[in-house]
Motif scaffolding. Structure first.
Motif, PDB file in Angstrom:
ATOM      1  N   TYR A 170       7.403  18.168 -10.702  1.00 51.43           N
ATOM      2  CA  TYR A 170       7.861  18.194  -9.316  1.00 51.43           C
ATOM      3  C   TYR A 170       7.457  16.890  -8.632  1.00 51.43           C
ATOM      4  O   TYR A 170       6.394  16.352  -8.905  1.00 51.43           O
ATOM      5  CB  TYR A 170       7.214  19.349  -8.546  1.00 51.43           C
ATOM      6  N   THR A 171       8.293  16.419  -7.716  1.00 49.12           N
ATOM      7  CA  THR A 171       7.920  15.250  -6.923  1.00 49.12           C
ATOM      8  C   THR A 171       7.028  15.691  -5.769  1.00 49.12           C
ATOM      9  O   THR A 171       7.101  16.831  -5.304  1.00 49.12           O
ATOM     10  CB  THR A 171       9.158  14.528  -6.367  1.00 49.12           C
ATOM     11  N   TYR A 172       6.178  14.788  -5.326  1.00 47.04           N
ATOM     12  CA  TYR A 172       5.232  15.056  -4.247  1.00 47.04           C
ATOM     13  C   TYR A 172       5.954  15.650  -3.035  1.00 47.04           C
ATOM     14  O   TYR A 172       7.021  15.189  -2.631  1.00 47.04           O
ATOM     15  CB  TYR A 172       4.547  13.751  -3.847  1.00 47.04           C
ATOM     16  N   THR A 221       0.850  -1.203   0.000  1.00 43.63           N
ATOM     17  CA  THR A 221       0.000   0.000   0.000  1.00 43.63           C
ATOM     18  C   THR A 221       0.882   1.249   0.000  1.00 43.63           C
ATOM     19  O   THR A 221       1.617   1.485   0.964  1.00 43.63           O
ATOM     20  CB  THR A 221      -0.916   0.018   1.240  1.00 43.63           C
ATOM     21  N   PRO A 222       0.828   2.041  -1.063  1.00 40.48           N
ATOM     22  CA  PRO A 222       1.687   3.231  -1.120  1.00 40.48           C
ATOM     23  C   PRO A 222       1.231   4.316  -0.148  1.00 40.48           C
ATOM     24  O   PRO A 222       0.030   4.475   0.099  1.00 40.48           O
ATOM     25  CB  PRO A 222       1.544   3.702  -2.573  1.00 40.48           C
ATOM     26  N   ASN A 223       2.193   5.024   0.395  1.00 44.69           N
ATOM     27  CA  ASN A 223       1.894   6.196   1.216  1.00 44.69           C
ATOM     28  C   ASN A 223       1.532   7.362   0.291  1.00 44.69           C
ATOM     29  O   ASN A 223       1.722   7.291  -0.925  1.00 44.69           O
ATOM     30  CB  ASN A 223       3.105   6.575   2.077  1.00 44.69           C
ATOM     31  N   ALA A 224       1.047   8.445   0.888  1.00 45.03           N
ATOM     32  CA  ALA A 224       0.690   9.631   0.096  1.00 45.03           C
ATOM     33  C   ALA A 224       1.899  10.094  -0.701  1.00 45.03           C
ATOM     34  O   ALA A 224       3.019  10.186  -0.179  1.00 45.03           O
ATOM     35  CB  ALA A 224       0.216  10.747   1.018  1.00 45.03           C
ATOM     36  N   GLY A 225       1.681  10.348  -1.971  1.00 46.80           N
ATOM     37  CA  GLY A 225       2.746  10.852  -2.827  1.00 46.80           C
ATOM     38  C   GLY A 225       3.588   9.783  -3.486  1.00 46.80           C
ATOM     39  O   GLY A 225       4.580  10.094  -4.149  1.00 46.80           O
ATOM     40  N   PHE A 244       8.466   1.294  -4.465  1.00 46.57           N
ATOM     41  CA  PHE A 244       7.577   2.433  -4.706  1.00 46.57           C
ATOM     42  C   PHE A 244       8.359   3.551  -5.383  1.00 46.57           C
ATOM     43  O   PHE A 244       9.581   3.662  -5.227  1.00 46.57           O
ATOM     44  CB  PHE A 244       7.001   2.968  -3.383  1.00 46.57           C
ATOM     45  N   THR A 245       7.663   4.390  -6.129  1.00 45.10           N
ATOM     46  CA  THR A 245       8.279   5.582  -6.740  1.00 45.10           C
ATOM     47  C   THR A 245       7.463   6.799  -6.339  1.00 45.10           C
ATOM     48  O   THR A 245       6.232   6.715  -6.186  1.00 45.10           O
ATOM     49  CB  THR A 245       8.325   5.487  -8.276  1.00 45.10           C
ATOM     50  N   GLN A 246       8.163   7.911  -6.185  1.00 41.86           N
ATOM     51  CA  GLN A 246       7.459   9.148  -5.840  1.00 41.86           C
ATOM     52  C   GLN A 246       6.624   9.618  -7.027  1.00 41.86           C
ATOM     53  O   GLN A 246       7.058   9.546  -8.177  1.00 41.86           O
ATOM     54  CB  GLN A 246       8.454  10.243  -5.464  1.00 41.86           C
ATOM     55  N   ARG A 247       5.452  10.123  -6.738  1.00 42.46           N
ATOM     56  CA  ARG A 247       4.613  10.694  -7.776  1.00 42.46           C
ATOM     57  C   ARG A 247       5.186  12.034  -8.217  1.00 42.46           C
ATOM     58  O   ARG A 247       5.791  12.754  -7.428  1.00 42.46           O
ATOM     59  CB  ARG A 247       3.184  10.895  -7.270  1.00 42.46           C
TER      60      ARG A 247
END
Length: 197
Positions: free
Chosen positions: A79-81, A16-20, A53-56
């Motif tokens: 920009y990254t989250y 489960t990914p965290n925010a961003g 995971f990768t940053q949005r």
């Protein structure tokens, strides 16, 4: 989903990914074993898996209104989250910055330098207004004649002043701060500042 399982027991791992962040894949010893966030398999040996995971990343779109009234600096999309974004509105000659509005037309800042933390794609408009200048004229001496053409003008407008001599007087010149600017009774110029003649 990690833990101890009996031989042949079903294992169900959920990433489960965290925010961003976005889930990318499950890897084992550097090899991708699944691109599904839910990975199910039968326990047959000890295993060590990594959920990657990768940053949005998000884009910022910034425009000016009206066209050619100014420029925007600082937009380095994507920009990254969670990145702190700083946009600066720079007015062109004859314009003054008013405010920033967002994609819903809400005013978000009246400061030309607008900073925020990004958590999604954003759209902004930097609003400018054309500057206005006061042109003031007087006759010297007052009894010498009349002058017309004074008033409020927008940047870039042509101002035409006319001096009409009264009986017994002759027009000499137009002066500003004691310096002669024209020797013609009809004096035209482009409004770029407040002036008193």
């Amino acid at each position: 989903g990690a833990g101890t399982y009996d031989l042949g027991e079903g294992v169900n791992l959920v990433a489960t990914p965290n925010a961003g962040y976005n889930f990318t894949n499950w890897t084992e010893n550097g090899t991708v074993v699944s691109t599904n966030a839910t990975y199910t398999f039968t326990a047959t040996a000890n295993r060590t898996l990594v959920a990657n995971f990768t940053q949005r990343t998000y884009n910022v779109t910034a425009t000016v209104d009206p066209a050619n009234s100014g420029t925007i600096s600082g937009n380095n999309s994507p920009y990254t989250y969670g990145t702190n974004v700083s946009l600066t509105a720079n007015a062109n000659a004859g314009y003054a910055f008013v405010n920033w509005t967002d994609e819903d037309a809400n005013v978000v800042s009246t400061n030309a330098n607008y900073q925020f933390t990004i958590d999604g794609n954003r759209t902004f408009v930097a609003h400018f207004e054309i500057e206005e200048y006061e042109i003031t004229v007087t006759a010297n001496p007052t009894a010498g004649g009349s002058v017309t053409g004074a008033g409020t003008f927008q940047y870039g407008q042509i101002v035409t002043l006319n001096a009409t001599a009264n009986t017994g007087y002759t027009f000499t010149n137009w002066t500003e701060n004691g310096s002669v600017v024209s020797s013609s009774a009809e004096y035209s110029f482009t409004a770029t500042a407040d002036r008193t003649l």
